[in-house]
Design an enzyme around this catalytic site. Structure first.
Site, short mmCIF file in Angstrom:
data_model
loop_
_atom_site.label_atom_id
_atom_site.label_comp_id
_atom_site.label_asym_id
_atom_site.label_seq_id
_atom_site.Cartn_x
_atom_site.Cartn_y
_atom_site.Cartn_z
N LYS A 252 0.85 -1.21 0.00
CA LYS A 252 0.00 0.00 0.00
C LYS A 252 0.88 1.25 0.00
O LYS A 252 0.61 2.21 -0.73
CB LYS A 252 -0.95 -0.01 1.21
CG LYS A 252 -2.09 -1.00 1.04
CD LYS A 252 -2.86 -1.26 2.31
CE LYS A 252 -3.86 -2.41 2.07
NZ LYS A 252 -4.49 -2.92 3.28
N GLN B 229 -5.12 -1.91 9.41
CA GLN B 229 -4.90 -3.21 8.77
C GLN B 229 -5.48 -4.32 9.63
O GLN B 229 -5.18 -4.41 10.83
CB GLN B 229 -3.38 -3.41 8.55
CG GLN B 229 -3.03 -4.66 7.80
CD GLN B 229 -3.54 -4.66 6.35
OE1 GLN B 229 -3.44 -3.67 5.64
NE2 GLN B 229 -4.11 -5.77 5.93
N ASP C 275 -11.56 2.40 3.50
CA ASP C 275 -11.82 0.96 3.33
C ASP C 275 -13.32 0.70 3.12
O ASP C 275 -13.71 -0.36 2.66
CB ASP C 275 -11.38 0.20 4.59
CG ASP C 275 -10.15 -0.65 4.34
OD1 ASP C 275 -9.83 -0.90 3.17
OD2 ASP C 275 -9.51 -1.06 5.32
#
Ligand code: NAP
Length: 281
Positions: free
Chosen positions: A53, A97, A120
């Protein structure tokens, strides 16, 4: 023999456009999109995802920071950090995460992220907006899957879609997104009976279960679009949920693993961060 949907190439094209838009934001509005990723603990796969990322952000000019926290970090410290990032005008996207260590309540963490920075798309407000057809942040993997299907010559409307897997991050949202595009959907899971028979009705089959090589040719309708979301590391290499070699002979289109859904997921994260930043213009 099916056409292989090249997720890497499609992702690269989209990243090129994102890079141009990021550059335009900088010159026209002195605005640099910023993504902050929080990584708790030492999970090897999570470390690789976070590194990828970071690399992708750099490639398109998005400012990325990673906050690394000890496996034992107190939930309160993590929530306080998120609150600080919620208030930080230079941070447009916040991503924690997953998975998180067991002592931390994942839902409390997701709910702590301000919905406007939830790139997200996991916050219940964003899930609700998705359900209502008003999503600003569609979750990255489902969003990437839809783009891959749209890259085929086939239209989604009127097709019969079967999604195997009902997680909040892949199965459920991708099913809703297919429904919104006028597919007729079936969601299957570990308690589904006659799974192969149901899968064989699918013009579009999305497999997101995390069981390597689970789906064989007996699950496939001739000419179907097969999207393999699964990623499992087996003896050092990545494996999908679909037996690529035999399914490829029967499907119309198929995504490979690696090089299918994976690159699109990160690309959609970049796109969502750009969308979040643009809200500040
Ligand atoms: P998850 O939360 O573990 O959910 C798995 C789903 O599969 C569950 O709904 C489960 O059913 C279902 N399932 C498990 N075994 C099954 C079986 N034998 N038959 C039918 N259904 C079965 O997983 P996830 O987060 O959705 O991820 C799924 C896979 O996609 C994993 O390999 C993950 O690594 C991968 N993934 C890839 C990307 C990417 O960017 N490429 C992104 C996210 C996830 P129940 O609900 O009944 O338990």
């Amino acid at each position: 023999m099916s056409k292989v949907i090249d997720g890497k190439a499609i992702a690269n094209q989209i990243r090129h456009t994102i890079k141009e838009e990021v550059s335009a934001l900088k010159t026209q509005h002195s605005l640099v999109p910023g993504l902050c990723v929080i990584l708790v603990g030492d999970d090897p796969a999570s470390k690789i995802y976070v590194r990828n990322k970071e690399r992708a952000c750099k490639e398109v000019g998005i400012n990325s920071t990673v906050i690394r926290m000890d496996e034992q970090v107190a939930e309160k410290e993590l929530l306080d950090t998120i609150e600080r990032l919620n208030q930080d005008d230079n941070v447009h996207g916040i991503l924690v995460q997953l998975p998180l260590p067991r002592h931390i309540n994942k839902d409390a963490v997701i709910n702590a992220i301000h919905p406007a920075k939830d790139v997200d798309g996991f916050h219940p407000i964003n899930s609700g907006m998705l359900m209502a057809g008003q999503a600003e942040f569609e979750p990255c993997t489902p969003k990437g899957i839809i783009r891959l299907i749209e890259e085929t010559d086939e239209s989604i409307a009127g097709k019969r879609a079967v999604v195997i897997g009902r997680s909040n991050i892949v199965g459920k949202p991708v099913a809703i997104m297919l429904l919104q595009r006028h597919a007729t959907i079936t969601i299957a899971h570990s308690r589904t009976r006659n799974l192969a028979e149901i899968a064989r009705t699918a013009d579009i089959l999305v497999v997101a279960i995390g069981k390597p090589q689970f789906v064989d040719a007996s699950f496939i309708k001739e000419g179907a679009i097969v999207i393999d979301v699964g990623i499992t590391r087996v003896n050092g290499s990545l494996m999908g949920d679909v037996k690529f070699e035999e399914v490829e002979k029967k499907a119309g289109y198929i995504t490979p693993v690696p090089g299918g859904v994976g690159p699109m997921t990160i690309t959609m994260l970049l796109e969502n961060t750009l969308i979040a930043a643009k809200r500040n213009i």
